[in-house]
Design a protein around this motif. Sequence first.
Motif, short mmCIF file in Angstrom:
data_model
loop_
_atom_site.label_atom_id
_atom_site.label_comp_id
_atom_site.label_asym_id
_atom_site.label_seq_id
_atom_site.Cartn_x
_atom_site.Cartn_y
_atom_site.Cartn_z
N THR A 71 0.79 -1.23 0.00
CA THR A 71 0.00 0.00 0.00
C THR A 71 0.83 1.29 0.00
OG1 THR A 71 -1.84 -1.18 1.00
CG2 THR A 71 -1.86 1.23 1.21
N PRO A 72 1.83 1.47 0.86
CA PRO A 72 2.56 2.75 0.85
C PRO A 72 3.30 3.01 -0.47
CG PRO A 72 3.28 1.37 2.71
CD PRO A 72 2.27 0.59 1.94
N TYR A 73 3.73 1.93 -1.13
CA TYR A 73 4.46 2.10 -2.39
C TYR A 73 3.52 2.46 -3.54
CZ TYR A 73 8.43 0.40 0.17
OH TYR A 73 9.43 0.28 1.10
N ARG A 74 2.31 1.95 -3.50
CA ARG A 74 1.33 2.36 -4.51
C ARG A 74 1.03 3.85 -4.36
NH1 ARG A 74 -4.56 -0.22 -6.04
NH2 ARG A 74 -4.91 1.10 -7.86
N GLU A 75 0.88 4.27 -3.12
CA GLU A 75 0.60 5.69 -2.86
C GLU A 75 1.79 6.56 -3.29
OE1 GLU A 75 -0.35 5.53 1.30
OE2 GLU A 75 -2.31 4.61 0.92
N PHE A 76 3.00 6.06 -3.11
CA PHE A 76 4.19 6.81 -3.49
C PHE A 76 4.36 6.90 -5.01
CE2 PHE A 76 8.71 7.02 -4.60
CZ PHE A 76 9.08 8.18 -3.97
N TYR A 77 4.26 5.78 -5.70
CA TYR A 77 4.50 5.77 -7.15
C TYR A 77 3.33 6.28 -7.98
CZ TYR A 77 8.88 3.36 -6.40
OH TYR A 77 10.16 3.04 -6.00
N ARG A 78 2.11 6.15 -7.45
CA ARG A 78 0.90 6.66 -8.12
C ARG A 78 0.88 6.35 -9.61
NH1 ARG A 78 1.88 12.15 -5.73
NH2 ARG A 78 1.26 12.86 -7.79
N LEU A 79 1.06 5.09 -9.92
CA LEU A 79 1.14 4.62 -11.30
C LEU A 79 -0.06 5.05 -12.15
CD1 LEU A 79 2.91 2.79 -13.12
CD2 LEU A 79 1.44 0.90 -12.44
N GLU A 80 -1.25 5.00 -11.55
CA GLU A 80 -2.45 5.38 -12.30
C GLU A 80 -2.38 6.81 -12.80
OE1 GLU A 80 -4.29 3.41 -8.60
OE2 GLU A 80 -2.25 3.84 -9.26
N ASN A 81 -1.74 7.68 -12.03
CA ASN A 81 -1.65 9.09 -12.43
C ASN A 81 -0.77 9.28 -13.67
OD1 ASN A 81 -3.19 9.48 -10.20
ND2 ASN A 81 -1.68 10.63 -9.04
N LEU A 82 0.20 8.39 -13.85
CA LEU A 82 1.05 8.47 -15.05
C LEU A 82 0.26 8.14 -16.31
CD1 LEU A 82 4.24 6.67 -13.71
CD2 LEU A 82 3.89 9.13 -13.98
N TRP A 83 -0.80 7.34 -16.15
CA TRP A 83 -1.63 6.92 -17.28
C TRP A 83 -3.05 7.47 -17.10
CZ3 TRP A 83 1.24 4.88 -21.00
CH2 TRP A 83 2.46 4.30 -20.64
N ALA A 84 -3.17 8.70 -16.64
CA ALA A 84 -4.47 9.29 -16.30
C ALA A 84 -5.42 9.38 -17.49
CB ALA A 84 -4.27 10.67 -15.68
N ASP A 85 -4.88 9.41 -18.71
CA ASP A 85 -5.73 9.50 -19.91
C ASP A 85 -6.38 8.16 -20.26
OD1 ASP A 85 -4.94 12.11 -20.04
OD2 ASP A 85 -3.50 11.81 -21.66
N ALA A 86 -5.91 7.08 -19.69
CA ALA A 86 -6.43 5.75 -20.03
C ALA A 86 -7.78 5.51 -19.37
CB ALA A 86 -5.44 4.69 -19.58
N PRO A 87 -8.72 4.92 -20.11
CA PRO A 87 -9.99 4.54 -19.48
C PRO A 87 -9.74 3.57 -18.33
CG PRO A 87 -10.15 4.41 -21.87
CD PRO A 87 -8.71 4.65 -21.55
N LYS A 88 -10.39 3.82 -17.19
CA LYS A 88 -10.16 3.06 -15.97
C LYS A 88 -11.41 2.32 -15.56
CE LYS A 88 -9.71 4.84 -11.48
NZ LYS A 88 -9.03 5.68 -10.50
N THR A 89 -11.24 1.06 -15.14
CA THR A 89 -12.34 0.27 -14.60
C THR A 89 -11.96 -0.14 -13.19
OG1 THR A 89 -12.82 -0.60 -16.81
CG2 THR A 89 -13.76 -1.79 -14.94
N GLU A 90 -12.90 0.04 -12.25
CA GLU A 90 -12.67 -0.37 -10.87
C GLU A 90 -13.43 -1.67 -10.62
OE1 GLU A 90 -13.53 2.82 -8.15
OE2 GLU A 90 -12.49 4.27 -9.39
N TYR A 91 -12.82 -2.55 -9.85
CA TYR A 91 -13.42 -3.85 -9.55
C TYR A 91 -13.62 -3.98 -8.04
CZ TYR A 91 -11.80 -4.85 -14.25
OH TYR A 91 -11.60 -4.79 -15.61
N THR A 92 -14.76 -4.56 -7.67
CA THR A 92 -15.05 -4.80 -6.26
C THR A 92 -15.56 -6.24 -6.11
OG1 THR A 92 -17.35 -4.09 -6.41
CG2 THR A 92 -15.71 -2.39 -5.91
N ASP A 93 -15.66 -6.68 -4.88
CA ASP A 93 -16.16 -8.03 -4.61
C ASP A 93 -17.62 -8.19 -5.02
OD1 ASP A 93 -13.94 -9.34 -3.56
OD2 ASP A 93 -14.22 -8.38 -1.62
N ASN A 94 -18.31 -7.09 -5.25
CA ASN A 94 -19.74 -7.14 -5.56
C ASN A 94 -20.04 -7.41 -7.02
OD1 ASN A 94 -20.06 -6.40 -2.88
ND2 ASN A 94 -20.17 -4.22 -3.36
N GLU A 95 -19.00 -7.47 -7.85
CA GLU A 95 -19.27 -7.66 -9.30
C GLU A 95 -19.40 -9.11 -9.66
OE1 GLU A 95 -16.28 -5.54 -11.48
OE2 GLU A 95 -16.99 -3.64 -10.73
#
Length: 117
Positions: A93-117
Amino acid sequence: MKLKEVKCIADAMLEKKGQNVISLDLKPIGTAISDYFLVCNADSTTNVLAIADNVEDRMIVECGRKVVRAQGKENAIWVILDYGDIVVHIFQTPYREFYRLENLWADAPKTEYTDNE
């Protein structure tokens, strides 16, 4: 076929308690090295490794695909599973928050997944 594989990976992440599971569709960007990134995080090295192992196992069983390259299992801070057209990122978790990979690819369409799908 790829969407089935993306869903398989997301389900494998959720099954082992991966948090904030998302996929980024990099195809519209055109300069990306793969078609999809899947990203999640976990709070311990044990959990990161369990998620990585589950992704690898389910991709073999359900999709007939073996990982091409895997990096990061030795310290389990950031594990990368490379399937060529799909790259899986499993962070502590702390490394994801540090690297913020999603922000580097902010233009890409994003899908979120949860246990409810």
